[in-house]
Scaffold this active site. Structure first.
Site, PDB file in Angstrom:
ATOM      1  CG  ASP A   1      38.997  32.587  35.558  1.00 31.09           C
ATOM      2  OD1 ASP A   1      38.452  33.554  34.996  1.00 31.09           O
ATOM      3  OD2 ASP A   1      38.473  31.463  35.645  1.00 31.09           O
ATOM      4  CB  ILE A   2      36.274  33.762  40.127  1.00 28.76           C
ATOM      5  CG1 ILE A   2      36.773  35.099  40.679  1.00 28.76           C
ATOM      6  CG2 ILE A   2      35.344  33.067  41.122  1.00 28.76           C
ATOM      7  CD1 ILE A   2      35.685  36.154  40.818  1.00 28.76           C
TER       8      ILE A   2
ATOM      9  CD  GLU B   1      35.015  34.725  34.772  1.00 25.79           C
ATOM     10  OE1 GLU B   1      35.311  33.697  34.178  1.00 25.79           O
ATOM     11  OE2 GLU B   1      34.271  35.589  34.271  1.00 25.79           O
TER      12      GLU B   1
END
Length: 138
Positions: free
Chosen positions: A19-20, A62
């Site tokens: 996950d960003i 994301e």
């Protein structure tokens, strides 16, 4: 769920969920075009590092899922660490603004069920988020 990401060539032994970090802030502060730029840049970084025996799927906004066939946990960890470091060091420059981007990963072995492994990887990832982000938890 696995049916949607299953490939005839990938029989995963490890699953990573990435996950960003603070992606909502990037979109809110710099705009969605910047968010798209970050997503494309990260996809390129990941593609440049991974072997062909690794499957990659965008999971939600994301998040990404990586499917590893390697029997040795050290290989997926090493590849994730390469990705994490390269993203952290990459010069994300959008509209003449430098944007610091990092990613947190959770890694889990596939024992019987890929869905369970994804759930475990997700739990590991959120543990990494709660304990400072920009890391790999397995």
């Amino acid at each position: 769920m696995y049916d949607t990401i299953k490939s005839e060539h990938i029989h995963p032994t490890f699953v990573a969920l990435g996950d960003i970090d603070d992606f909502k802030y990037i979109n809110d502060h710099y705009g969605h075009m910047c968010g798209d730029y970050v997503l494309v840049s990260i996809a390129t970084i990941i593609k440049d590092i991974l072997f062909q025996s690794v499957g990659i799927v965008r999971w939600g906004g994301e998040e990404i899922v990586l499917l590893f066939e390697d029997e040795d946990v050290m290989m997926p960890k090493a590849m994730l660490e390469q990705i994490r470091q390269k993203i952290e060091a990459f010069d994300f420059n959008f509209d003449d603004q430098h944007i610091q981007v990092t990613m947190t990963f959770g890694l889990s072995a596939v024992l019987d069920d890929v869905d369970d492994a994804i759930q475990n990887a997700d739990e590991h990832m959120y543990q990494g988020k709660r304990s400072g982000k920009n890391q790999i938890i397995s």
